[in-house]
Motif scaffolding. Structure first.
Motif, short mmCIF file in Angstrom:
data_model
loop_
_atom_site.label_atom_id
_atom_site.label_comp_id
_atom_site.label_asym_id
_atom_site.label_seq_id
_atom_site.Cartn_x
_atom_site.Cartn_y
_atom_site.Cartn_z
N ASP A 142 103.55 -2.39 10.52
CA ASP A 142 104.49 -2.83 9.77
C ASP A 142 105.20 -4.10 9.58
N GLY A 143 105.01 -5.03 8.80
CA GLY A 143 105.48 -6.14 8.53
C GLY A 143 104.33 -7.01 9.16
N ARG A 144 103.13 -6.73 9.18
CA ARG A 144 102.06 -7.43 9.84
C ARG A 144 100.86 -7.57 8.90
N ARG A 145 99.99 -8.69 8.88
CA ARG A 145 98.88 -8.78 8.12
C ARG A 145 97.79 -7.59 8.71
N ALA A 146 97.19 -7.15 7.59
CA ALA A 146 95.95 -6.28 8.18
C ALA A 146 94.84 -6.24 6.96
N THR A 147 93.88 -5.50 7.25
CA THR A 147 92.77 -5.34 6.08
C THR A 147 92.06 -3.97 6.44
N THR A 148 91.44 -3.61 5.43
CA THR A 148 90.71 -2.32 5.43
C THR A 148 89.74 -2.43 4.49
N HIS A 149 89.06 -1.23 4.41
CA HIS A 149 87.82 -1.25 3.53
C HIS A 149 88.43 -1.29 1.91
N TRP A 150 87.65 -2.23 1.12
CA TRP A 150 88.33 -2.41 -0.16
C TRP A 150 88.43 -1.00 -1.13
N LEU A 151 87.38 0.09 -0.87
CA LEU A 151 87.36 1.05 -1.41
C LEU A 151 88.74 2.03 -1.26
N TRP A 152 89.26 1.75 -0.20
CA TRP A 152 90.59 2.69 0.32
C TRP A 152 92.07 1.59 0.07
N ALA A 153 91.60 0.55 -0.27
CA ALA A 153 92.93 -0.37 -0.54
C ALA A 153 94.18 0.13 -0.99
N ASP A 154 93.72 0.88 -2.34
CA ASP A 154 94.93 1.15 -3.12
C ASP A 154 95.53 2.21 -2.21
N LEU A 155 94.93 3.25 -1.57
CA LEU A 155 95.81 4.63 -1.00
C LEU A 155 96.19 3.91 0.16
N PHE A 156 95.80 2.98 0.91
CA PHE A 156 96.36 2.32 2.02
C PHE A 156 97.78 1.88 1.60
N ILE A 194 96.66 -7.57 17.54
CA ILE A 194 96.03 -6.42 16.67
C ILE A 194 95.04 -7.12 15.65
N LEU A 195 93.90 -6.55 15.73
CA LEU A 195 92.86 -7.19 14.86
C LEU A 195 92.17 -5.96 13.94
N THR A 196 91.97 -6.18 12.68
CA THR A 196 91.47 -5.13 11.87
C THR A 196 90.34 -5.83 10.92
N ALA A 197 89.29 -4.85 10.83
CA ALA A 197 87.97 -5.22 10.13
C ALA A 197 87.86 -4.50 9.00
N ALA A 198 87.26 -5.06 8.13
CA ALA A 198 87.43 -4.62 6.63
C ALA A 198 86.84 -3.22 6.49
N GLY A 199 85.51 -3.48 6.74
CA GLY A 199 84.32 -2.33 6.68
C GLY A 199 83.46 -2.11 7.68
N SER A 200 82.81 -1.29 7.73
CA SER A 200 81.78 -0.79 8.74
C SER A 200 80.88 -2.01 9.40
#
Length: 332
Positions: free
Chosen positions: A128-142, A163-169
């Motif tokens: 919450d309140g922090r930058r992050a990423t996820t797979h582009w296919l799930w971005a809208d749901l996220f 905290i570090l987040t990677a976009a896809g596999s």
């Protein structure tokens, strides 16, 4: 530097939850759990343990069941926690998994997610309140499920320090090599990337991977040109020189770099020169004008600007951290 002491490897715990994607578990073990003979006679810098909320865990689509895995109390001794993704992101994670993530972060350990593992970090309240990423296919749901998170859908990974987040596999490999560079310097990260047969640093973001029509005739590989340029980084190479070597126009070369590498020829060339400068500093070269000349960055002033932009460190700080005798010793 990693939080492991000089007396033991940096401990990495990987949470394997019901339905976890096996590829991302494999990435974590490949990056941090395998012996590294390519590094020479050094003590393994990382130690990996898989942990799960149950003695048996059914992997994604039931391809196999993982048994003999440690319990979630493993996270209490971890310096880094890895949370892989799973495809059923509308199904909440179990309370035990979320509690393990929260208490790991609360005591100051590093937490990272691979692909949709970011959903678990968001459910645990870490993003919450922090930058992050996820797979582009799930971005809208996220965005719908976690509107308080500052989602960056076009990047390969986001580094927020703890905290570090990677976009896809596959972006998990980018993030893992980023941690190797951050923890142990560019030289060791390059050794690992060569073992993986994977680029040590991919510029650009995941926008290049969003579904789009595939051309009937794909562009030729940039591999030979890249290898040729990497042998001549200290020379006064320009984008025009690269285009001439590839026997194409600068505009065509630009399109090929954008398509195949997600960046421009100039940005790629600059990144390679900075990486070479890092390796020279790690090997003990103290004269900044020599480092700048041999890496093709030209002047010590330009070297300072580029190095700080790429690594967040000045040349002197980089030398103290990664130069000979600097940082945490890995030799046994």
């Amino acid at each position: 530097m990693p939080q492991g002491s000089s007396q033991r490897p940096h401990r990495v715990a990987v949470i394997v939850d019901e339905g976890t994607n096996p590829f991302e578990v494999g990435v974590a073990t490949e990056l941090f759990g395998l012996p590294r003979p390519e590094l020479g006679p050094v003590r393994p810098p990382y130690e990996v343990t898989l942990c799960a909320p149950a003695p048996e865990v059914r992997m994604n689509h039931g391809f196999f069941t993982l048994t003999g895995v440690s319990g979630l109390d493993t996270v209490d001794d971890a310096d880094t926690l890895v949370v892989p993704g799973r495809p059923d992101n509308v199904v909440p994670r179990g309370p035990a998994v979320l509690d393990a993530i929260r208490r790991t972060h609360a005591r100051g350990a590093r937490v990272l997610s691979f692909c949709t593992g970011s959903f678990a970090l968001a459910e645990a309240g870490l993003l919450d309140g922090r930058r992050a990423t996820t797979h582009w296919l799930w971005a809208d749901l996220f965005r719908r499920l976690h509107p308080k998170v500052l989602l960056e859908p076009d990047v390969l990974f986001v580094d927020e320090g703890d905290i570090l987040t990677a976009a896809g596999s596959a972006a998990a490999l980018d993030l893992g090599l980023h941690l190797w560079r951050q923890d142990h310097g560019a030289e060791m990260a390059n050794h690992v990337s060569r073992r993986l047969v994977f680029a040590a640093h991919r510029d650009g973001g995941q926008r290049q991977f969003v579904e789009r029509p595939v051309p009937d005739v794909p562009d030729e590989s940039l591999g030979p040109l890249v290898a040729w340029a990497q042998e001549r980084l200290g020379e006064a190479l320009t984008v025009a020189d690269l285009a001439a070597r590839a026997a194409v126009s600068p505009a065509t070369l630009h399109r090929r770099f954008r398509t195949q590498m997600g960046t421009t020829p100039l940005a790629w060339l600059t990144g390679e020169r900075v990486a070479l400068a890092c390796r020279l500093i790690e090997r003990g070269e103290e004269r900044l004008d020599v480092v700048a000349a041999r890496s093709g960055l030209g002047t010590a002033a330009n070297l300072r600007v580029r190095l700080r932009r790429e690594t967040g460190l000045s040349p002197s700080a980089y030398r103290r951290r990664f130069g000979p005798g600097g940082g945490e010793a890995l030799l046994s």
